[in-house]
Design a protein around this motif. Structure first.
Motif, PDB file in Angstrom:
ATOM      1  N   LYS A 114       0.767  -1.139   0.051  1.00 56.93           N
ATOM      2  CA  LYS A 114       0.265  -0.040   0.033  1.00 56.93           C
ATOM      3  C   LYS A 114       0.820   1.229   0.093  1.00 56.93           C
ATOM      4  O   LYS A 114       0.448   2.167  -0.684  1.00 56.93           O
ATOM      5  N   PHE A 115       2.035   1.123   0.725  1.00 60.75           N
ATOM      6  CA  PHE A 115       2.951   2.419   0.994  1.00 60.75           C
ATOM      7  C   PHE A 115       3.338   2.599  -0.681  1.00 60.75           C
ATOM      8  O   PHE A 115       3.353   3.734  -1.015  1.00 60.75           O
ATOM      9  N   ASN A 116       3.950   1.633  -1.427  1.00 57.50           N
ATOM     10  CA  ASN A 116       4.405   1.720  -2.526  1.00 57.50           C
ATOM     11  C   ASN A 116       3.475   2.161  -3.639  1.00 57.50           C
ATOM     12  O   ASN A 116       3.788   3.193  -4.480  1.00 57.50           O
ATOM     13  N   ALA A 117       2.162   1.706  -3.322  1.00 55.98           N
ATOM     14  CA  ALA A 117       0.998   2.086  -4.216  1.00 55.98           C
ATOM     15  C   ALA A 117       0.659   3.793  -4.167  1.00 55.98           C
ATOM     16  O   ALA A 117       0.623   4.214  -5.104  1.00 55.98           O
ATOM     17  N   TYR A 118       0.594   4.063  -2.822  1.00 51.00           N
ATOM     18  CA  TYR A 118       0.472   5.481  -2.817  1.00 51.00           C
ATOM     19  C   TYR A 118       1.666   6.359  -3.315  1.00 51.00           C
ATOM     20  O   TYR A 118       1.481   7.427  -3.814  1.00 51.00           O
ATOM     21  N   LEU A 119       3.055   5.962  -3.187  1.00 50.84           N
ATOM     22  CA  LEU A 119       3.960   6.785  -3.819  1.00 50.84           C
ATOM     23  C   LEU A 119       3.985   6.722  -5.331  1.00 50.84           C
ATOM     24  O   LEU A 119       4.232   7.692  -5.930  1.00 50.84           O
ATOM     25  N   VAL A 120       3.314   5.714  -5.833  1.00 48.24           N
ATOM     26  CA  VAL A 120       3.162   5.903  -7.483  1.00 48.24           C
ATOM     27  C   VAL A 120       2.036   6.636  -7.749  1.00 48.24           C
ATOM     28  O   VAL A 120       2.237   7.522  -8.521  1.00 48.24           O
ATOM     29  N   GLU A 121       0.903   6.498  -6.971  1.00 49.68           N
ATOM     30  CA  GLU A 121      -0.410   7.393  -7.188  1.00 49.68           C
ATOM     31  C   GLU A 121       0.073   8.986  -7.026  1.00 49.68           C
ATOM     32  O   GLU A 121      -0.531   9.679  -7.764  1.00 49.68           O
ATOM     33  N   GLY A 135      16.801  -1.162   0.076  1.00 49.42           N
ATOM     34  CA  GLY A 135      16.441  -2.524   0.522  1.00 49.42           C
ATOM     35  C   GLY A 135      15.254  -2.616   1.160  1.00 49.42           C
ATOM     36  O   GLY A 135      14.812  -3.521   1.840  1.00 49.42           O
ATOM     37  N   ARG A 136      14.286  -1.632   1.188  1.00 50.32           N
ATOM     38  CA  ARG A 136      13.209  -1.530   2.011  1.00 50.32           C
ATOM     39  C   ARG A 136      11.923  -1.514   1.212  1.00 50.32           C
ATOM     40  O   ARG A 136      10.665  -1.534   1.542  1.00 50.32           O
ATOM     41  N   SER A 137      11.660  -1.955  -0.063  1.00 47.61           N
ATOM     42  CA  SER A 137      10.665  -2.126  -0.875  1.00 47.61           C
ATOM     43  C   SER A 137       9.615  -3.043  -0.439  1.00 47.61           C
ATOM     44  O   SER A 137       8.319  -3.027  -0.641  1.00 47.61           O
ATOM     45  N   GLU A 138      10.098  -4.058   0.289  1.00 49.83           N
ATOM     46  CA  GLU A 138       9.205  -5.041   0.653  1.00 49.83           C
ATOM     47  C   GLU A 138       8.718  -4.791   2.554  1.00 49.83           C
ATOM     48  O   GLU A 138       8.020  -5.705   2.907  1.00 49.83           O
ATOM     49  N   ARG A 139       9.382  -3.512   2.765  1.00 56.98           N
ATOM     50  CA  ARG A 139       8.916  -3.434   4.267  1.00 56.98           C
ATOM     51  C   ARG A 139       7.732  -2.340   4.350  1.00 56.98           C
ATOM     52  O   ARG A 139       7.751  -1.369   3.438  1.00 56.98           O
ATOM     53  N   GLU A 140       7.387  -2.160   5.503  1.00 58.75           N
ATOM     54  CA  GLU A 140       6.053  -1.086   5.609  1.00 58.75           C
ATOM     55  C   GLU A 140       6.806   0.096   5.639  1.00 58.75           C
ATOM     56  O   GLU A 140       8.089   0.255   5.773  1.00 58.75           O
ATOM     57  N   GLY A 141       5.955   1.199   5.101  1.00 57.62           N
ATOM     58  CA  GLY A 141       6.648   2.464   4.804  1.00 57.62           C
ATOM     59  C   GLY A 141       5.846   3.381   5.847  1.00 57.62           C
ATOM     60  O   GLY A 141       4.715   3.262   6.498  1.00 57.62           O
ATOM     61  N   SER A 142       6.654   4.297   6.525  1.00 58.15           N
ATOM     62  CA  SER A 142       6.215   5.436   7.571  1.00 58.15           C
ATOM     63  C   SER A 142       6.445   6.825   7.027  1.00 58.15           C
ATOM     64  O   SER A 142       7.668   6.860   6.347  1.00 58.15           O
ATOM     65  N   ASP A 253      17.852   7.456  12.426  1.00 54.47           N
ATOM     66  CA  ASP A 253      17.601   7.614  13.762  1.00 54.47           C
ATOM     67  C   ASP A 253      16.130   8.420  13.876  1.00 54.47           C
ATOM     68  O   ASP A 253      15.609   8.540  14.891  1.00 54.47           O
ATOM     69  N   ALA A 254      15.431   8.862  12.591  1.00 54.28           N
ATOM     70  CA  ALA A 254      14.362   9.527  12.790  1.00 54.28           C
ATOM     71  C   ALA A 254      13.128   8.684  13.250  1.00 54.28           C
ATOM     72  O   ALA A 254      13.447   7.269  13.120  1.00 54.28           O
ATOM     73  N   ASP A 255      12.072   8.991  13.555  1.00 54.53           N
ATOM     74  CA  ASP A 255      10.965   8.145  13.929  1.00 54.53           C
ATOM     75  C   ASP A 255      10.042   8.005  12.808  1.00 54.53           C
ATOM     76  O   ASP A 255       8.875   7.345  12.989  1.00 54.53           O
ATOM     77  N   ALA A 256      10.278   8.415  11.439  1.00 53.91           N
ATOM     78  CA  ALA A 256       9.635   7.811  10.263  1.00 53.91           C
ATOM     79  C   ALA A 256      10.959   7.612   9.273  1.00 53.91           C
ATOM     80  O   ALA A 256      11.689   8.521   9.282  1.00 53.91           O
ATOM     81  N   ASP A 257      10.144   7.117   8.016  1.00 53.16           N
ATOM     82  CA  ASP A 257      11.173   6.914   7.022  1.00 53.16           C
ATOM     83  C   ASP A 257      11.112   8.405   6.097  1.00 53.16           C
ATOM     84  O   ASP A 257      12.228   8.637   5.559  1.00 53.16           O
ATOM     85  N   PHE A 258      10.092   9.093   5.922  1.00 55.06           N
ATOM     86  CA  PHE A 258      10.056  10.210   5.372  1.00 55.06           C
ATOM     87  C   PHE A 258       9.136  11.254   5.804  1.00 55.06           C
ATOM     88  O   PHE A 258       8.341  11.079   6.784  1.00 55.06           O
ATOM     89  N   GLU A 259       9.457  12.476   5.365  1.00 57.00           N
ATOM     90  CA  GLU A 259       8.639  13.634   5.990  1.00 57.00           C
ATOM     91  C   GLU A 259       7.944  14.208   4.555  1.00 57.00           C
ATOM     92  O   GLU A 259       8.666  14.551   3.731  1.00 57.00           O
ATOM     93  N   THR A 260       6.676  14.305   4.713  1.00 54.14           N
ATOM     94  CA  THR A 260       5.822  14.463   3.626  1.00 54.14           C
ATOM     95  C   THR A 260       5.099  15.784   3.579  1.00 54.14           C
ATOM     96  O   THR A 260       4.607  15.922   4.712  1.00 54.14           O
ATOM     97  N   THR A 261       5.013  16.394   2.698  1.00 57.90           N
ATOM     98  CA  THR A 261       4.100  17.748   2.829  1.00 57.90           C
ATOM     99  C   THR A 261       2.914  17.614   1.361  1.00 57.90           C
ATOM    100  O   THR A 261       3.504  17.176   0.452  1.00 57.90           O
TER     101      THR A 261
END
Length: 292
Positions: A114-121, A135-142, A253-261
């Protein structure tokens, strides 16, 4: 194989959480000295609703006037009130811009597909590639996320503040307003004050000024060029919303993988622009779920 992967991700995007958030004046055009109620909206189509964002997350809510004055509107917020989330009066002729920014304390965590799909969308291909390199394509995204929204309220004639950047972390700035280039609506996307290339900008029609077309997706989408610019056919009379999303990876060391606006610009067109085309292009449904 790559094509089918992208198609599959796009189809799966219905379960992701990427609803637009925008400022919705009851009227996008008022007479000098007139006022309008304002609500904060989130969602798409039949899932549109008043936003439930808490007051503590709103760090900026202002009106930029045609002469450059900044009016602080944060103290007048009445979130959730039956008459609207606030109201504002507009005195000077020209375009006034309502500006809202939140903190980045929103949180989202999704399974890998779902996270990868959202990035594509949302056209966030650099983030998709960053996940692959790590190497995180198969891991959950935050991600942690913030909102940056603008709305143009027109008082009589004149450009006013419509074509001036508002200093938001991500924003869409019209390059022609209003009707200065027949049949075209050129815009520039700025990220942290600089032109942003490769961002996917979407144009969605609003109906009756207060509601999204039921179930409709974007009428058009364009990706910004090297100068951060994208050009749309001038929209016909009515109410419209431009939207764009951008994200950047955070450290280990951040609490998420990405910061999104998530950024939007809502506006009204009182009459068809010269050369405006009434055709609509089919748009895919936006991802399901919602963020405040």
């Amino acid at each position: 194989m790559r094509i089918w992967l992208v198609v599959g991700l796009a189809l799966a995007a219905g379960a992701a959480q990427a609803h637009d958030f925008w400022i919705q004046p009851q009227a996008f055009a008022v007479e000098a000295g007139g006022a309008t109620a304002i609500t904060l909206q989130v969602g798409d189509g039949a899932e549109r609703q008043r936003s439930s964002i808490p007051r503590r997350r709103i760090v900026r809510f202002e009106a930029l006037t045609p002469d450059g004055t900044v009016r602080d509107l944060a103290g007048a917020l009445t979130l959730g009130a039956s008459g609207g989330d606030t109201a504002a009066r507009f005195e000077a002729p020209g375009a006034h811009v309502l500006v809202l920014a939140t903190d980045a304390d929103g949180r989202s965590r999704l399974p890998a597909e779902k996270f990868n799909a959202y990035l594509v969308e949302e056209g966030l291909i650099p983030a998709l590639e960053a996940r692959k390199r790590a190497g995180r394509s198969e891991r959950e995204g935050s991600e942690r996320y913030r909102r940056a929204a603008k709305a143009i309220v027109q008082v009589d004639d004149g450009e006013g503040a419509a074509m001036r950047p508002a200093g938001l972390p991500l924003e869409i700035v019209p390059l022609a307003w209003p009707r200065t280039e027949a049949g075209r609506l050129p815009v520039r996307v700025l990220f942290e004050g600089k032109a942003l290339a490769g961002a996917l900008v979407k144009l969605t029609e609003l109906t009756e000024l207060t509601e999204l077309a039921g179930g409709a997706g974007p009428q058009a989408s364009r990706r910004t060029d090297a100068a951060g610019e994208a050009v749309f056919a001038a929209p016909s009379a009515g109410a419209w919303r431009l939207s764009v999303v951008w994200t950047k990876p955070l450290g280990p060391d951040a609490d998420a993988d990405f910061e999104t606006t998530f950024a939007t610009l809502s506006f009204g067109v009182s009459a068809p622009w010269p050369g405006a085309c009434g055709r609509r292009t089919a748009g895919a449904r936006r991802p399901g779920g919602r963020r405040p």
